[in-house]
Design a protein around this motif. Sequence first.
Motif, PDB file in Angstrom:
ATOM      1  N   UNK A   1       0.829  -1.080  -0.221  1.00 50.33           N
ATOM      2  CA  UNK A   1      -0.323   0.164   0.150  1.00 50.33           C
ATOM      3  C   UNK A   1       1.256   0.859   0.100  1.00 50.33           C
ATOM      4  N   UNK A   2       2.117   1.184   0.739  1.00 56.90           N
ATOM      5  CA  UNK A   2       2.483   2.355   0.990  1.00 56.90           C
ATOM      6  C   UNK A   2       3.992   2.033   0.137  1.00 56.90           C
ATOM      7  N   UNK A   3       4.303   2.350  -0.908  1.00 58.74           N
ATOM      8  CA  UNK A   3       5.385   1.870  -1.898  1.00 58.74           C
ATOM      9  C   UNK A   3       5.570   2.651  -2.754  1.00 58.74           C
ATOM     10  N   UNK A   4       4.803   4.094  -2.303  1.00 63.30           N
ATOM     11  CA  UNK A   4       5.276   5.324  -3.215  1.00 63.30           C
ATOM     12  C   UNK A   4       6.389   5.992  -2.481  1.00 63.30           C
ATOM     13  N   UNK A   5       8.173   6.586  -3.137  1.00 65.80           N
ATOM     14  CA  UNK A   5       9.039   6.999  -1.704  1.00 65.80           C
ATOM     15  C   UNK A   5       8.655   8.206  -1.346  1.00 65.80           C
ATOM     16  N   UNK A   6       7.616   9.298  -1.762  1.00 73.55           N
ATOM     17  CA  UNK A   6       6.914  10.440  -1.256  1.00 73.55           C
ATOM     18  C   UNK A   6       5.550  10.999  -2.261  1.00 73.55           C
ATOM     19  N   UNK A   7       4.977  12.707  -1.663  1.00 75.95           N
ATOM     20  CA  UNK A   7       3.591  12.593  -1.984  1.00 75.95           C
ATOM     21  C   UNK A   7       4.617  13.383  -3.622  1.00 75.95           C
ATOM     22  N   UNK A   8       5.331  13.846  -3.701  1.00 71.38           N
ATOM     23  CA  UNK A   8       5.117  14.304  -5.657  1.00 71.38           C
ATOM     24  C   UNK A   8       4.644  13.111  -6.406  1.00 71.38           C
ATOM     25  N   UNK A   9       5.525  12.035  -5.881  1.00 72.44           N
ATOM     26  CA  UNK A   9       5.449  10.628  -6.825  1.00 72.44           C
ATOM     27  C   UNK A   9       4.270   9.677  -7.437  1.00 72.44           C
ATOM     28  N   UNK A  10       3.871   9.965  -5.457  1.00 67.55           N
ATOM     29  CA  UNK A  10       2.236   8.870  -5.251  1.00 67.55           C
ATOM     30  C   UNK A  10       1.176   9.849  -6.480  1.00 67.55           C
ATOM     31  N   UNK A  11       1.422  11.466  -5.713  1.00 66.42           N
ATOM     32  CA  UNK A  11       0.171  12.316  -6.572  1.00 66.42           C
ATOM     33  C   UNK A  11       0.609  11.752  -8.536  1.00 66.42           C
ATOM     34  N   UNK A  12       1.555  12.290  -8.273  1.00 65.05           N
ATOM     35  CA  UNK A  12       2.415  12.181 -10.365  1.00 65.05           C
ATOM     36  C   UNK A  12       1.129  10.478 -10.298  1.00 65.05           C
ATOM     37  N   UNK A  13       1.857   9.707 -10.378  1.00 67.28           N
ATOM     38  CA  UNK A  13       1.201   8.156 -10.037  1.00 67.28           C
ATOM     39  C   UNK A  13      -0.371   8.123 -10.279  1.00 67.28           C
ATOM     40  N   UNK A  14      -1.014   8.561  -8.973  1.00 68.24           N
ATOM     41  CA  UNK A  14      -1.835   8.239  -9.091  1.00 68.24           C
ATOM     42  C   UNK A  14      -2.755   8.603 -10.197  1.00 68.24           C
ATOM     43  N   UNK A  15      -2.487  10.045 -10.350  1.00 65.79           N
ATOM     44  CA  UNK A  15      -2.780  11.003 -11.703  1.00 65.79           C
ATOM     45  C   UNK A  15      -2.269  10.146 -12.882  1.00 65.79           C
ATOM     46  N   UNK A  16      -1.885   9.701 -13.657  1.00 67.20           N
ATOM     47  CA  UNK A  16      -1.479   9.484 -14.494  1.00 67.20           C
ATOM     48  C   UNK A  16      -1.852   7.848 -14.591  1.00 67.20           C
ATOM     49  N   UNK A  17      -2.901   7.156 -13.447  1.00 68.80           N
ATOM     50  CA  UNK A  17      -3.658   5.710 -13.567  1.00 68.80           C
ATOM     51  C   UNK A  17      -4.822   6.424 -14.383  1.00 68.80           C
ATOM     52  N   UNK A  18      -5.918   7.550 -13.200  1.00 70.06           N
ATOM     53  CA  UNK A  18      -6.499   7.526 -13.350  1.00 70.06           C
ATOM     54  C   UNK A  18      -6.771   8.490 -14.918  1.00 70.06           C
ATOM     55  N   UNK A  19      -5.883   9.239 -15.402  1.00 72.43           N
ATOM     56  CA  UNK A  19      -6.268   9.925 -16.786  1.00 72.43           C
ATOM     57  C   UNK A  19      -6.168   8.786 -17.795  1.00 72.43           C
ATOM     58  N   UNK A  20      -5.528   7.450 -17.557  1.00 70.30           N
ATOM     59  CA  UNK A  20      -5.350   6.934 -18.487  1.00 70.30           C
ATOM     60  C   UNK A  20      -6.811   5.548 -18.495  1.00 70.30           C
ATOM     61  N   UNK A  21      -7.361   5.250 -17.047  1.00 71.67           N
ATOM     62  CA  UNK A  21      -8.314   4.841 -16.827  1.00 71.67           C
ATOM     63  C   UNK A  21      -9.901   5.571 -17.347  1.00 71.67           C
TER      64      UNK A  21
END
Length: 229
Positions: free
Chosen positions: A205-225
């Motif tokens: 669950x807590x697999x991302x190193x920092x908040x900016x990375x987590x936000x960037x990855x989550x945004x990209x995933x939502x956009x792709x979905x």
Amino acid sequence: MNETPMTPEQLAEIRDRAEAATPGPWGAYEFGGGLVEIAADLKETGCGYTARRGIARFEEEPLDNDPAHREWTAEEDWDQVQADAEFTAHARQDVPALAAEVARLRADNAEWEAARDAYYASEQHLTREVERLRAELDTLRALVADATEYRVLLPDLGGKELRVRRQGPGFGAGWAVSEPQYGGGRAWTREGWQEVISALSVDRLFCWPDAPTAIREGRAALAEAGERS
């Protein structure tokens, strides 16, 4: 030469003397026999001159009481008389012109000094503003460093929301990102979307190193979905 700046009072006295003198223009007329006369509104007639008023007369052999002065030739003496006469005649126009130029330059200098002072005041204001903004930035950085959870609205993705959380103190430094949904939500991990958050291990669950990375990855995933749907 006096290098002390002329005071406004001294300049005014010069202007007053110039204004009190006989109005110009002045001219110089050379007589035969070593004589030059200065007169106002001088006009040569071919056999002399006419003028509104006589001003001064220069002799070919002026009094010279300087014992260190060498004896001049008659030609040198006459050249000096002519030069003195020309200087005097032109002084009527030159002195007011120079006084006006001094006044103009002083006015320009005052404008430049005012502009310089305004620039320095603006620079000091900007320096203080930069220092204030740096202090605010330091405060914001401290708040960000202490933050444990972010809610990020994504208007460009239909108003969706991401929730980013930091792992609890003493357990690690990872970050998790999830999309809140009615009745729960889903988490974006390195393995993709996980629909049952409670079933995930802490490391997954807590697999991302920092908040900016987590936000960037989550945004990209939502956009792709969103593109797939």
